[in-house]
Design a protein around this motif. Sequence first.
Motif, PDB file in Angstrom:
ATOM      1  N   ALA A   1    -103.337 -31.920  72.313  1.00 19.89           N
ATOM      2  CA  ALA A   1    -103.201 -33.374  72.458  1.00 19.89           C
ATOM      3  C   ALA A   1    -101.762 -33.773  72.767  1.00 19.89           C
ATOM      4  O   ALA A   1    -100.846 -32.957  72.671  1.00 19.89           O
ATOM      5  CB  ALA A   1    -103.638 -34.058  71.169  1.00 19.89           C
ATOM      6  N   ILE A   2    -101.584 -35.048  73.083  1.00 24.03           N
ATOM      7  CA  ILE A   2    -100.251 -35.641  73.188  1.00 24.03           C
ATOM      8  C   ILE A   2     -99.885 -36.132  71.791  1.00 24.03           C
ATOM      9  O   ILE A   2    -100.494 -37.064  71.272  1.00 24.03           O
ATOM     10  CB  ILE A   2    -100.226 -36.795  74.202  1.00 24.03           C
ATOM     11  N   LEU A   3     -98.914 -35.475  71.159  1.00 26.71           N
ATOM     12  CA  LEU A   3     -98.542 -35.810  69.781  1.00 26.71           C
ATOM     13  C   LEU A   3     -97.625 -37.023  69.698  1.00 26.71           C
ATOM     14  O   LEU A   3     -97.650 -37.761  68.717  1.00 26.71           O
ATOM     15  CB  LEU A   3     -97.826 -34.630  69.118  1.00 26.71           C
ATOM     16  N   PHE A   4     -96.784 -37.194  70.719  1.00 31.20           N
ATOM     17  CA  PHE A   4     -95.773 -38.244  70.656  1.00 31.20           C
ATOM     18  C   PHE A   4     -95.515 -38.753  72.060  1.00 31.20           C
ATOM     19  O   PHE A   4     -95.404 -37.966  73.010  1.00 31.20           O
ATOM     20  CB  PHE A   4     -94.478 -37.663  70.067  1.00 31.20           C
ATOM     21  N   SER A   5     -95.392 -40.064  72.204  1.00 28.68           N
ATOM     22  CA  SER A   5     -95.116 -40.665  73.499  1.00 28.68           C
ATOM     23  C   SER A   5     -94.473 -42.025  73.253  1.00 28.68           C
ATOM     24  O   SER A   5     -95.160 -42.970  72.872  1.00 28.68           O
ATOM     25  CB  SER A   5     -96.428 -40.811  74.288  1.00 28.68           C
ATOM     26  N   ALA A   6     -93.138 -42.100  73.449  1.00 29.82           N
ATOM     27  CA  ALA A   6     -92.438 -43.350  73.157  1.00 29.82           C
ATOM     28  C   ALA A   6     -91.017 -43.321  73.691  1.00 29.82           C
ATOM     29  O   ALA A   6     -90.476 -42.262  74.008  1.00 29.82           O
ATOM     30  CB  ALA A   6     -92.401 -43.596  71.652  1.00 29.82           C
ATOM     31  N   GLU A   7     -90.412 -44.499  73.736  1.00 24.22           N
ATOM     32  CA  GLU A   7     -88.989 -44.617  74.050  1.00 24.22           C
ATOM     33  C   GLU A   7     -88.194 -44.167  72.827  1.00 24.22           C
ATOM     34  O   GLU A   7     -88.525 -44.532  71.698  1.00 24.22           O
ATOM     35  CB  GLU A   7     -88.635 -46.066  74.379  1.00 24.22           C
ATOM     36  N   VAL A   8     -87.143 -43.374  73.048  1.00 20.82           N
ATOM     37  CA  VAL A   8     -86.316 -42.872  71.950  1.00 20.82           C
ATOM     38  C   VAL A   8     -84.841 -43.087  72.273  1.00 20.82           C
ATOM     39  O   VAL A   8     -84.465 -43.244  73.434  1.00 20.82           O
ATOM     40  CB  VAL A   8     -86.582 -41.377  71.664  1.00 20.82           C
TER      41      VAL A   8
ATOM     42  N   PHE B   1     -95.595 -34.851  61.378  1.00 23.35           N
ATOM     43  CA  PHE B   1     -94.208 -35.311  61.406  1.00 23.35           C
ATOM     44  C   PHE B   1     -93.705 -35.568  59.989  1.00 23.35           C
ATOM     45  O   PHE B   1     -94.439 -36.020  59.135  1.00 23.35           O
ATOM     46  CB  PHE B   1     -94.086 -36.607  62.205  1.00 23.35           C
ATOM     47  N   GLU B   2     -92.419 -35.285  59.775  1.00 23.92           N
ATOM     48  CA  GLU B   2     -91.733 -35.648  58.539  1.00 23.92           C
ATOM     49  C   GLU B   2     -90.698 -36.712  58.896  1.00 23.92           C
ATOM     50  O   GLU B   2     -90.215 -36.746  60.026  1.00 23.92           O
ATOM     51  CB  GLU B   2     -90.962 -34.455  57.973  1.00 23.92           C
ATOM     52  N   THR B   3     -90.347 -37.532  57.928  1.00 19.00           N
ATOM     53  CA  THR B   3     -89.239 -38.466  58.125  1.00 19.00           C
ATOM     54  C   THR B   3     -88.087 -37.982  57.275  1.00 19.00           C
ATOM     55  O   THR B   3     -88.201 -37.879  56.055  1.00 19.00           O
ATOM     56  CB  THR B   3     -89.633 -39.897  57.723  1.00 19.00           C
ATOM     57  N   ILE B   4     -86.986 -37.630  57.946  1.00 17.36           N
ATOM     58  CA  ILE B   4     -85.785 -37.169  57.254  1.00 17.36           C
ATOM     59  C   ILE B   4     -84.649 -38.070  57.703  1.00 17.36           C
ATOM     60  O   ILE B   4     -84.335 -38.130  58.882  1.00 17.36           O
ATOM     61  CB  ILE B   4     -85.487 -35.688  57.572  1.00 17.36           C
ATOM     62  N   SER B   5     -84.034 -38.759  56.739  1.00 21.17           N
ATOM     63  CA  SER B   5     -83.041 -39.797  57.029  1.00 21.17           C
ATOM     64  C   SER B   5     -83.672 -40.817  57.959  1.00 21.17           C
ATOM     65  O   SER B   5     -84.688 -41.384  57.642  1.00 21.17           O
ATOM     66  CB  SER B   5     -81.776 -39.201  57.643  1.00 21.17           C
ATOM     67  N   ASP B   6     -83.098 -40.993  59.119  1.00 24.01           N
ATOM     68  CA  ASP B   6     -83.629 -41.977  60.065  1.00 24.01           C
ATOM     69  C   ASP B   6     -84.303 -41.300  61.259  1.00 24.01           C
ATOM     70  O   ASP B   6     -84.438 -41.890  62.315  1.00 24.01           O
ATOM     71  CB  ASP B   6     -82.510 -42.895  60.538  1.00 24.01           C
ATOM     72  N   LYS B   7     -84.742 -40.039  61.070  1.00 23.66           N
ATOM     73  CA  LYS B   7     -85.327 -39.280  62.179  1.00 23.66           C
ATOM     74  C   LYS B   7     -86.739 -38.811  61.865  1.00 23.66           C
ATOM     75  O   LYS B   7     -87.070 -38.530  60.721  1.00 23.66           O
ATOM     76  CB  LYS B   7     -84.465 -38.058  62.488  1.00 23.66           C
ATOM     77  N   LEU B   8     -87.552 -38.746  62.917  1.00 31.32           N
ATOM     78  CA  LEU B   8     -88.861 -38.107  62.823  1.00 31.32           C
ATOM     79  C   LEU B   8     -88.664 -36.641  63.180  1.00 31.32           C
ATOM     80  O   LEU B   8     -87.994 -36.336  64.165  1.00 31.32           O
ATOM     81  CB  LEU B   8     -89.843 -38.732  63.823  1.00 31.32           C
ATOM     82  N   VAL B   9     -89.240 -35.752  62.400  1.00 23.52           N
ATOM     83  CA  VAL B   9     -89.043 -34.320  62.615  1.00 23.52           C
ATOM     84  C   VAL B   9     -90.392 -33.641  62.791  1.00 23.52           C
ATOM     85  O   VAL B   9     -91.312 -33.840  61.996  1.00 23.52           O
ATOM     86  CB  VAL B   9     -88.267 -33.690  61.427  1.00 23.52           C
ATOM     87  N   LEU B  10     -90.484 -32.833  63.849  1.00 25.77           N
ATOM     88  CA  LEU B  10     -91.696 -32.072  64.156  1.00 25.77           C
ATOM     89  C   LEU B  10     -91.316 -30.612  64.268  1.00 25.77           C
ATOM     90  O   LEU B  10     -90.419 -30.251  65.034  1.00 25.77           O
ATOM     91  CB  LEU B  10     -92.305 -32.551  65.484  1.00 25.77           C
ATOM     92  N   LYS B  11     -91.990 -29.752  63.499  1.00 23.85           N
ATOM     93  CA  LYS B  11     -91.737 -28.307  63.578  1.00 23.85           C
ATOM     94  C   LYS B  11     -92.571 -27.712  64.705  1.00 23.85           C
ATOM     95  O   LYS B  11     -93.736 -28.065  64.867  1.00 23.85           O
ATOM     96  CB  LYS B  11     -92.068 -27.637  62.253  1.00 23.85           C
TER      97      LYS B  11
END
Length: 92
Positions: free
Chosen positions: A10-17, A64-74
């Motif tokens: 699938a498409i896991l993430f799709s956005a302006e960053v 996804f995890e949220t660490i500080s102000d970032k989304l994190v994907l392993k």
Amino acid sequence: MFLEIVTPEAILFSAEVDSFSAPGTDGEFQVLNNHAPIVANLTEGSIAIKAANVVLDDKFKEKFETISDKLVLKINSGTLELNDNKAIILAD
């Protein structure tokens, strides 16, 4: 810049960053807006995404995890292509 993270399922993430960092074969690197075109192989590690007001699809929130102000994907591995402020990561 626009970031899309795609897996075989699938498409896991799709956005302006604002920016993101990725685990390259020669070490972790960061990509900012207006970065030069690049194609890179990715290794096992984490993609850290800095973006404002991103809404994740409910089906993929647990990836996804949220660490500080970032989304994190392993990820296990992948490929990144960036051109004209559009980044596509094909990830495992």
